[in-house]
Design a protein around this motif. Structure first.
Motif, PDB file in Angstrom:
ATOM      1  N   GLY A  73      52.476 -20.536 -71.962  1.00 26.79           N
ATOM      2  CA  GLY A  73      51.084 -20.139 -71.784  1.00 26.79           C
ATOM      3  C   GLY A  73      50.954 -18.670 -71.487  1.00 26.79           C
ATOM      4  O   GLY A  73      50.061 -18.229 -70.798  1.00 26.79           O
ATOM      5  N   GLY A  74      51.885 -17.886 -72.053  1.00 26.51           N
ATOM      6  CA  GLY A  74      51.911 -16.452 -71.754  1.00 26.51           C
ATOM      7  C   GLY A  74      52.845 -16.222 -70.594  1.00 26.51           C
ATOM      8  O   GLY A  74      52.574 -16.568 -69.474  1.00 26.51           O
ATOM      9  N   PRO A  90      42.099  -7.917 -72.323  1.00 30.84           N
ATOM     10  CA  PRO A  90      43.527  -7.731 -72.008  1.00 30.84           C
ATOM     11  C   PRO A  90      43.909  -6.256 -72.108  1.00 30.84           C
ATOM     12  O   PRO A  90      43.179  -5.443 -72.691  1.00 30.84           O
ATOM     13  CB  PRO A  90      44.233  -8.560 -73.073  1.00 30.84           C
ATOM     14  N   ILE A  91      45.075  -5.927 -71.559  1.00 27.70           N
ATOM     15  CA  ILE A  91      45.545  -4.530 -71.511  1.00 27.70           C
ATOM     16  C   ILE A  91      46.789  -4.376 -72.377  1.00 27.70           C
ATOM     17  O   ILE A  91      47.738  -5.161 -72.256  1.00 27.70           O
ATOM     18  CB  ILE A  91      45.889  -4.127 -70.064  1.00 27.70           C
ATOM     19  N   TYR A 137      42.734 -15.165 -73.759  1.00 19.69           N
ATOM     20  CA  TYR A 137      41.571 -16.042 -73.722  1.00 19.69           C
ATOM     21  C   TYR A 137      41.940 -17.490 -73.429  1.00 19.69           C
ATOM     22  O   TYR A 137      41.100 -18.260 -72.968  1.00 19.69           O
ATOM     23  CB  TYR A 137      40.785 -15.918 -75.027  1.00 19.69           C
ATOM     24  N   LYS A 138      43.195 -17.858 -73.675  1.00 19.26           N
ATOM     25  CA  LYS A 138      43.648 -19.185 -73.244  1.00 19.26           C
ATOM     26  C   LYS A 138      43.741 -19.225 -71.717  1.00 19.26           C
ATOM     27  O   LYS A 138      43.406 -20.228 -71.085  1.00 19.26           O
ATOM     28  CB  LYS A 138      45.029 -19.488 -73.837  1.00 19.26           C
ATOM     29  N   LYS A 166      35.608 -15.082 -76.276  1.00 19.24           N
ATOM     30  CA  LYS A 166      36.621 -14.717 -77.272  1.00 19.24           C
ATOM     31  C   LYS A 166      35.954 -14.258 -78.551  1.00 19.24           C
ATOM     32  O   LYS A 166      35.032 -14.892 -79.040  1.00 19.24           O
ATOM     33  CB  LYS A 166      37.542 -15.896 -77.553  1.00 19.24           C
ATOM     34  N   VAL A 167      36.422 -13.157 -79.092  1.00 20.77           N
ATOM     35  CA  VAL A 167      35.957 -12.656 -80.369  1.00 20.77           C
ATOM     36  C   VAL A 167      36.961 -13.080 -81.429  1.00 20.77           C
ATOM     37  O   VAL A 167      38.157 -12.874 -81.267  1.00 20.77           O
ATOM     38  CB  VAL A 167      35.825 -11.115 -80.362  1.00 20.77           C
TER      39      VAL A 167
END
Length: 599
Positions: A94-95, A467-468, A587-588, A595-596
């Motif tokens: 999940g990242g 996010p960065i 976005y998860k 979310k775009v």
């Protein structure tokens, strides 16, 4: 000495040093062969343990990863995380926030030993065309072929002579390698202000020497002592003949050797000096060995003459152009703003313009013979210099000049960002953007804005719910500039950077001092953190175990990693996949964000 023994000795040395350069490929091959032998589940787990302990470098090979994943499925064993691709890791974790660095195919700023070797090989051939070396070839070969009792003896002596040339120059490279110490020391040398100013001065001194202002020579006492020992004959005599060549030719080869060693040290690779000297010495020794084996080839050699001095002059002009690179690195790191892009390009236009006039015979230096007629070769070199001069001129008004990306200062390091050419670029007008605009800086063509402070960037990203993209970069990083100009400027990448991400560029070689209250000792770098560059370099090493730039990682505004880190990635599709993976994971993780959709 037996001829076969001499030949074996020479080739053994070449293969040994070649093995150092190709060591990583050999590791990959050994692991591939090991995995081919796996038949049972136990074989596979044993092989994994061996790879983990003894073949760390092979873990970045895509071929090895593919084999590991296939065998894991076959034997119903969980494959290690390092063998999984980025998307698979993101689905599982999940990242992740384990700070894994993905170097596969990344080509970090540290150059490969092969590229350094071939650069040395090229410089070696250039050295052959100087007036101190070229006339020595027929004289030396004639000595070996006429003084030896048999043809075979003459060939073996010439091969031994070539071997000693390689040995002498590689020994010099190895001494510099040992003196430079660790990779961190090499990195510090490559970004140190005094070293870069020193490199600039060395290049300029060598340039004046090549242009005829003075000659750089070894002390006559050394040359005479070596020459007297060369008369003794035998293996010792041949060694001192090679050593005498190195000393006598130093006025021509010294500037080339010095310049190439500077490039090797600044490459970021600890074995660079040894690799570049290996390539240089092999190229320098080849004619002596080949013409001894095939003496008839000497009939096709061009005669010595004024053209040899022309080679030195052209090299001198090139030294001036390359010297500007090292001064530019210091100018950027210390924010002096002396050598702006306009000034840098103007100097290069002048250098190659003078080179064009010189090669066409319109300018002469003190040691030159009058040019009565242009040879085709001289005309083509002059024509090439003219074309390159014309190519550079639009760079004075903001043209990209991709041929010198990473050498010239970035386009944003100009007197006014070239706004007199295209006018101010459109920017967002929302309240949040305007609040933080003073903390943003232009990169690439000026249309992409980045933060230089990680905390402020995270603060903005949290308010903007984006996010960065953390960009570990450097003023002296050539591949960083290439990424900004060619990858970030690509029409597929630029919208993602401008609309979907907040970019924080951390300059690891910035020499601006931190407030004294922030000076601390770092166990990671074994020194005091005094500058902005020290701060971000320590953060990069501590968090990701890397000292080279560029390095890219996507984080959320809490500082948690959303992707694995990647290095220099010139492939647009791969870089886009990396960005999309990080944005999707953001976005998860932050479901409340809007979310775009990304195409």
């Amino acid at each position: 000495m037996n001829n076969k023994l001499i030949v074996s000795l020479i080739f053994s040395m070449f293969f040994f040093i070649g093995g150092l350069i190709a060591g990583e490929d050999k590791d990959n091959g050994a692991v591939t062969e090991l995995l081919n032998l796996v038949e049972t589940k136990k074989d596979f787990t044993d092989a994994l343990g061996l790879i983990e302990s003894d073949f760390e470098e092979a873990k970045s090979s895509e071929e090895v990863k593919t084999q590991i994943v296939a065998l894991s499925k076959k034997h119903k064993v969980d494959s290690p995380e390092w063998s999984k691709d980025e998307e698979e890791l993101d689905v599982v974790n999940g990242g992740s926030n384990d700070h894994t660095v993905d170097n596969s195919g990344s080509g970090l700023e540290k150059r490969s030993l092969w590229s350094i070797f071939f650069e040395g090989f090229l410089w070696g051939f250039v050295a052959l065309l100087t007036p101190c070396v070229f006339p020595m070839i027929p004289m030396t070969v004639s000595f070996f072929t006429k003084q030896s009792q048999t043809k075979a003896k003459g060939i073996s002596n010439a091969l031994l002579y070539g071997f000693f040339i390689v040995l002498i120059y590689v020994a010099l490279g190895l001494l510099i390698t040992v003196a430079s110490g660790s990779s961190l020391t090499v990195y510090d040398l490559a970004t140190n202000v005094y070293m870069n100013i020193g490199f600039f001065a060395i290049f300029m001194i060598f340039a004046f020497s090549f242009l005829g202002a003075f000659e750089i020579r070894m002390p006559a006492k050394w040359v005479n002592a070596s020459d007297s020992k060369a008369d003794k004959g035998g293996i010792v005599g041949i060694f001192f003949m090679a050593f005498t060549l190195a000393l006598v030719s130093f006025s021509c080869t010294g500037p080339i050797i010095g310049s190439s060693l500077v490039q090797a040290i600044s490459s970021g690779n600890m074995m660079g000096p040894a690799a570049i000297m290996l390539g240089f010495s092999i190229a320098l020794s080849l004619p002596f060995m080949l013409f001894a084996i095939f003496p008839g080839w000497m009939n096709s050699m061009p005669q010595s003459g004024g053209w040899l001095n022309s080679v030195k002059v052209v090299l001198g002009l090139l030294e001036i152009a390359l010297a500007m690179k090292f001064f530019s690195m210091v100018d950027l790191a210390y924010h002096w703003d002396i050598l702006t892009r306009e000034v840098f390009v103007a100097i290069w236009v002048a250098v190659f313009g003078v080179m064009t006039l010189y090669l066409f015979g319109k300018i002469q230096f003190s040691h030159d013979s009058p040019v009565q007629k242009l040879s085709v070769t001289r005309f083509m070199f002059g024509f090439s210099a003219l074309v390159f001069t014309i190519y550079l001129i639009p760079g004075m008004w903001g043209a990209p000049l991709s041929a010198i990306d990473g050498i010239a200062p970035p386009r944003t390091h100009s007197e006014d960002g070239f706004e007199f050419v295209h006018g101010p670029l459109p920017e967002p007008t929302d309240e949040l953007f305007l609040e933080y605009r003073s903390e943003m800086h232009k990169v690439a063509d000026g249309s992409i804005l980045v933060f230089h402070d990680l905390d402020i960037g995270r603060e903005y990203a949290q308010k903007a719910n984006k996010p960065i993209l953390v960009d570990f970069t450097g003023h002296s990083c050539a591949n960083c500039r290439k990424t900004e100009n060619t990858v970030w400027g690509n029409e597929e990448i630029k919208p993602l950077l401008k609309d979907q991400l907040v970019i924080v560029s951390l300059y690891c070689d910035d020499k601006e001092l931190l407030p004294k209250s922030e000076w601390v000792y770092s166990d990671i770098t074994k020194g005091k953190i005094k500058t902005i560059g020290n701060k971000w370099s320590a953060y990069q090493i501590e968090t990701y175990g890397q000292i080279s730039q560029p390095l890219y990682i996507i984080q959320d505004h809490d500082g948690k990693d959303l992707t694995s880190a990647i290095g220099y990635t010139p492939n647009i599709a791969s870089y886009k996949k990396f960005l999309k993976g990080g944005i999707d994971n953001f976005y998860k993780r932050h479901a409340d964000g809007l979310k775009v959709k990304i195409d």
